[in-house]
Design a protein around this motif. Structure first.
Motif, PDB file in Angstrom:
ATOM      1  N   LYS A 282      16.267  15.262  22.516  1.00 22.86           N
ATOM      2  CA  LYS A 282      15.681  13.765  22.469  1.00 22.86           C
ATOM      3  C   LYS A 282      15.105  13.513  24.002  1.00 22.86           C
ATOM      4  O   LYS A 282      15.788  14.031  25.079  1.00 22.86           O
ATOM      5  CB  LYS A 282      16.912  13.126  22.082  1.00 22.86           C
ATOM      6  CG  LYS A 282      17.491  13.182  20.708  1.00 22.86           C
ATOM      7  CD  LYS A 282      16.450  13.080  19.727  1.00 22.86           C
ATOM      8  CE  LYS A 282      16.059  11.626  19.477  1.00 22.86           C
ATOM      9  NZ  LYS A 282      15.075  11.379  18.454  1.00 22.86           N
ATOM     10  N   LYS A 283      14.501  12.234  24.064  1.00 22.89           N
ATOM     11  CA  LYS A 283      14.210  11.525  25.272  1.00 22.89           C
ATOM     12  C   LYS A 283      15.295  10.371  25.295  1.00 22.89           C
ATOM     13  O   LYS A 283      15.970   9.737  24.412  1.00 22.89           O
ATOM     14  CB  LYS A 283      12.878  10.957  25.273  1.00 22.89           C
ATOM     15  CG  LYS A 283      11.778  12.109  25.522  1.00 22.89           C
ATOM     16  CD  LYS A 283      10.553  11.772  25.904  1.00 22.89           C
ATOM     17  CE  LYS A 283       9.451  12.662  26.560  1.00 22.89           C
ATOM     18  NZ  LYS A 283       8.371  12.072  27.360  1.00 22.89           N
ATOM     19  N   ALA A 284      15.663  10.202  26.788  1.00 19.44           N
ATOM     20  CA  ALA A 284      16.839   9.478  26.858  1.00 19.44           C
ATOM     21  C   ALA A 284      16.537   8.615  28.395  1.00 19.44           C
ATOM     22  O   ALA A 284      15.825   9.002  28.872  1.00 19.44           O
ATOM     23  CB  ALA A 284      18.153  10.157  26.864  1.00 19.44           C
ATOM     24  N   PHE A 285      17.563   7.885  28.496  1.00 25.45           N
ATOM     25  CA  PHE A 285      17.702   7.046  29.638  1.00 25.45           C
ATOM     26  C   PHE A 285      19.182   6.980  29.978  1.00 25.45           C
ATOM     27  O   PHE A 285      19.860   6.628  29.246  1.00 25.45           O
ATOM     28  CB  PHE A 285      16.999   5.629  29.853  1.00 25.45           C
ATOM     29  CG  PHE A 285      16.907   5.189  31.213  1.00 25.45           C
ATOM     30  CD1 PHE A 285      15.706   4.976  31.520  1.00 25.45           C
ATOM     31  CD2 PHE A 285      17.940   4.363  31.789  1.00 25.45           C
ATOM     32  CE1 PHE A 285      15.590   4.250  32.864  1.00 25.45           C
ATOM     33  CE2 PHE A 285      17.827   3.996  32.889  1.00 25.45           C
ATOM     34  CZ  PHE A 285      16.579   3.894  33.774  1.00 25.45           C
ATOM     35  N   PHE A 286      19.382   7.472  31.012  1.00 22.35           N
ATOM     36  CA  PHE A 286      20.875   7.512  31.608  1.00 22.35           C
ATOM     37  C   PHE A 286      21.468   6.303  32.603  1.00 22.35           C
ATOM     38  O   PHE A 286      20.807   5.922  33.577  1.00 22.35           O
ATOM     39  CB  PHE A 286      21.241   8.799  32.359  1.00 22.35           C
ATOM     40  CG  PHE A 286      21.311   9.954  31.669  1.00 22.35           C
ATOM     41  CD1 PHE A 286      21.634   9.709  30.137  1.00 22.35           C
ATOM     42  CD2 PHE A 286      20.719  11.310  31.879  1.00 22.35           C
ATOM     43  CE1 PHE A 286      21.422  11.123  29.214  1.00 22.35           C
ATOM     44  CE2 PHE A 286      20.779  12.306  30.949  1.00 22.35           C
ATOM     45  CZ  PHE A 286      21.219  12.256  29.692  1.00 22.35           C
ATOM     46  N   ILE A 287      22.503   5.985  32.276  1.00 24.67           N
ATOM     47  CA  ILE A 287      23.450   4.817  33.237  1.00 24.67           C
ATOM     48  C   ILE A 287      24.546   5.417  33.558  1.00 24.67           C
ATOM     49  O   ILE A 287      25.447   5.243  32.517  1.00 24.67           O
ATOM     50  CB  ILE A 287      23.360   3.485  32.732  1.00 24.67           C
ATOM     51  CG1 ILE A 287      22.071   2.848  32.208  1.00 24.67           C
ATOM     52  CG2 ILE A 287      24.217   2.463  33.523  1.00 24.67           C
ATOM     53  CD1 ILE A 287      22.058   1.416  31.338  1.00 24.67           C
ATOM     54  N   VAL A 308      15.066  13.378  32.545  1.00 24.27           N
ATOM     55  CA  VAL A 308      15.556  12.088  32.015  1.00 24.27           C
ATOM     56  C   VAL A 308      15.696  11.076  33.219  1.00 24.27           C
ATOM     57  O   VAL A 308      16.206  11.309  34.379  1.00 24.27           O
ATOM     58  CB  VAL A 308      16.934  12.286  31.499  1.00 24.27           C
ATOM     59  CG1 VAL A 308      17.406  11.020  30.926  1.00 24.27           C
ATOM     60  CG2 VAL A 308      16.990  13.473  30.528  1.00 24.27           C
ATOM     61  N   PRO A 309      15.154   9.828  33.011  1.00 22.02           N
ATOM     62  CA  PRO A 309      15.135   8.926  34.117  1.00 22.02           C
ATOM     63  C   PRO A 309      16.555   8.264  34.207  1.00 22.02           C
ATOM     64  O   PRO A 309      17.390   8.106  33.183  1.00 22.02           O
ATOM     65  CB  PRO A 309      14.172   7.776  33.935  1.00 22.02           C
ATOM     66  CG  PRO A 309      14.065   8.117  32.490  1.00 22.02           C
ATOM     67  CD  PRO A 309      14.250   9.455  31.978  1.00 22.02           C
ATOM     68  N   ASN A 322      10.591   1.834  30.271  1.00 18.87           N
ATOM     69  CA  ASN A 322       9.097   2.276  30.432  1.00 18.87           C
ATOM     70  C   ASN A 322       9.074   3.387  31.139  1.00 18.87           C
ATOM     71  O   ASN A 322       7.791   4.001  31.107  1.00 18.87           O
ATOM     72  CB  ASN A 322       8.277   0.990  30.860  1.00 18.87           C
ATOM     73  CG  ASN A 322       8.352  -0.114  29.994  1.00 18.87           C
ATOM     74  OD1 ASN A 322       8.333  -0.319  28.584  1.00 18.87           O
ATOM     75  ND2 ASN A 322       8.464  -1.378  30.635  1.00 18.87           N
ATOM     76  N   GLU A 323       9.788   3.759  31.829  1.00 18.59           N
ATOM     77  CA  GLU A 323       9.859   5.115  32.755  1.00 18.59           C
ATOM     78  C   GLU A 323       9.946   6.493  31.841  1.00 18.59           C
ATOM     79  O   GLU A 323       9.339   7.248  32.196  1.00 18.59           O
ATOM     80  CB  GLU A 323      10.913   5.056  33.595  1.00 18.59           C
ATOM     81  CG  GLU A 323      11.063   4.048  34.787  1.00 18.59           C
ATOM     82  CD  GLU A 323      12.171   4.227  35.636  1.00 18.59           C
ATOM     83  OE1 GLU A 323      12.482   5.251  35.966  1.00 18.59           O
ATOM     84  OE2 GLU A 323      12.549   3.035  36.137  1.00 18.59           O
TER      85      GLU A 323
END
Length: 348
Positions: A282-287, A308-309, A322-323
């Protein structure tokens, strides 16, 4: 053929990554007995209602509200943790006789081992990052790991791998076995239902702080969202508000289906979550959880690799998503766990 499986109750990751191990034990003719505390134990009871579950002392893990106070909060709680470890050792001694244990698998529970039966420790942190005290925290952790017969690292020994310096040491006398990705989920080719999936986890108060922040950020977001709060409660609760479907939690099969139906995933950079997303490609965004060195390191490493951004919790804005198209996303490295070989330790 009784094997005790005991994950640490620190978020849900330790418990969820034990699910494939528990299933593999069942497939190989063993009888898993499950032990933990708090939400981790509640999750295991829901996933395996027919297995015996036992309660262990709590490590009383608490996160600070401010990232700068994270380390000191852990140090402040350390007397409670040490007391819990000592209690674990006494309890395990009695359980070996009471439940006729053939072996022990401990996921980061430091006191759950015995010289009388083969004992395995599961961790992806051979190096425990803690800022200036990393050397000391790592040596302390490795001291405990040496008390186990084997240490199973849920990663790949060679490059490419997911943990970097966390799970790999230049020199070590530990009995290490790299067992590949541990994930309870399977990739499915399903039509996309959700544009965005938010998957929360981890101890309080940081779980709630991120939940509150993201709900505010989503006020002007018009695409379809599934929001899983990561709160293990007695009953599943589902609420639909405009374009967002909220769940307090999901069990394995429903979670597997929902992630496969989601285009992108916004979540913490906990290692179990990373393994799940790699398995599902999967494509993801991490915090990362503020102040948690391990999650910050993993997020930075995967960003540097162009996978992953990421953004800090206090800096995150919804437009950061959007990144994601400019990053490759996570990939499954396709190495199968050899459970029969690993479990031979208990049959020796």
């Amino acid at each position: 053929m009784n094997i005790l499986v005991a994950p640490l109750n620190w978020g849900l990751g330790h418990a969820t990554r034990c699910i494939p191990i528990i299933n593999a034990l069942l497939d190989n003719g063993f009888n898993p007995i499950l032990a933990s505390d708090g939400t981790a134990l509640t999750l295991l009871k829901k996933e395996f209602p027919n297995l015996l579950t036992l309660e262990l002392p709590s490590y009383n893990v608490e996160y600070a509200k401010k990232a700068s106070n994270f380390k000191w909060k852990i140090i402040k709680n350390s007397p409670k943790t040490i007391n819990a470890i000592l209690q674990e050792k006494k309890i395990i001694k009695s359980w070996i006789k009471e439940y006729n244990l053939l072996g022990i698998i401990s996921d980061n529970r430091l006191g759950v081992h015995s010289k009388k039966v083969p004992s395995v420790f599961i961790t992806h942190q051979l190096t425990v990052l803690s800022g200036r005290t990393t050397y000391i925290s790592s040596k302390v952790h490795q001291f405990f790991i040496k008390k186990f017969n084997e240490c199973w690292v849920p990663d790949y020994k060679d490059v490419p791998n997911l943990t970097g310096k966390l799970g790999h040491l230049k020199d070590s006398n530990l009995n290490l076995k790299y067992i590949g990705i541990l994930s309870r989920l399977e990739k499915q080719q399903l039509p996309l239902v959700y544009d965005l999936m938010i998957l929360l986890s981890g101890p309080e108060p940081q779980r709630t702080l991120l939940e509150e922040k993201l709900i505010i950020e989503l006020e002007n977001y018009n695409q379809k969202v599934v929001f899983i709060k990561g709160k293990i409660e007695a009953q599943q609760i589902v609420n639909v508000e405009k374009n967002i479907t909220f769940y307090n939690y999901m069990q394995t099969k429903e979670l597997e289906k929902t992630i496969n139906e989601s285009e992108i995933v916004l979540c913490r950079s906990g290692y179990t979550t990373i393994m799940d997303l790699a398995k599902l490609e999967k494509k993801a965004f991490f915090i990362p959880t503020p102040g948690q060195f391990e999650q910050e390191y993993l997020a930075k490493r995967l960003k540097k690799q162009g996978l992953v951004p990421t953004a800090k919790q206090d800096k995150f804005k919804l437009e950061n998503l959007n990144e994601i198209p400019f990053y490759k996303g996570l990939n499954n490295l396709e190495i199968t766990n050899n459970w029969a070989e690993l479990f031979s330790l208990f049959q020796a």
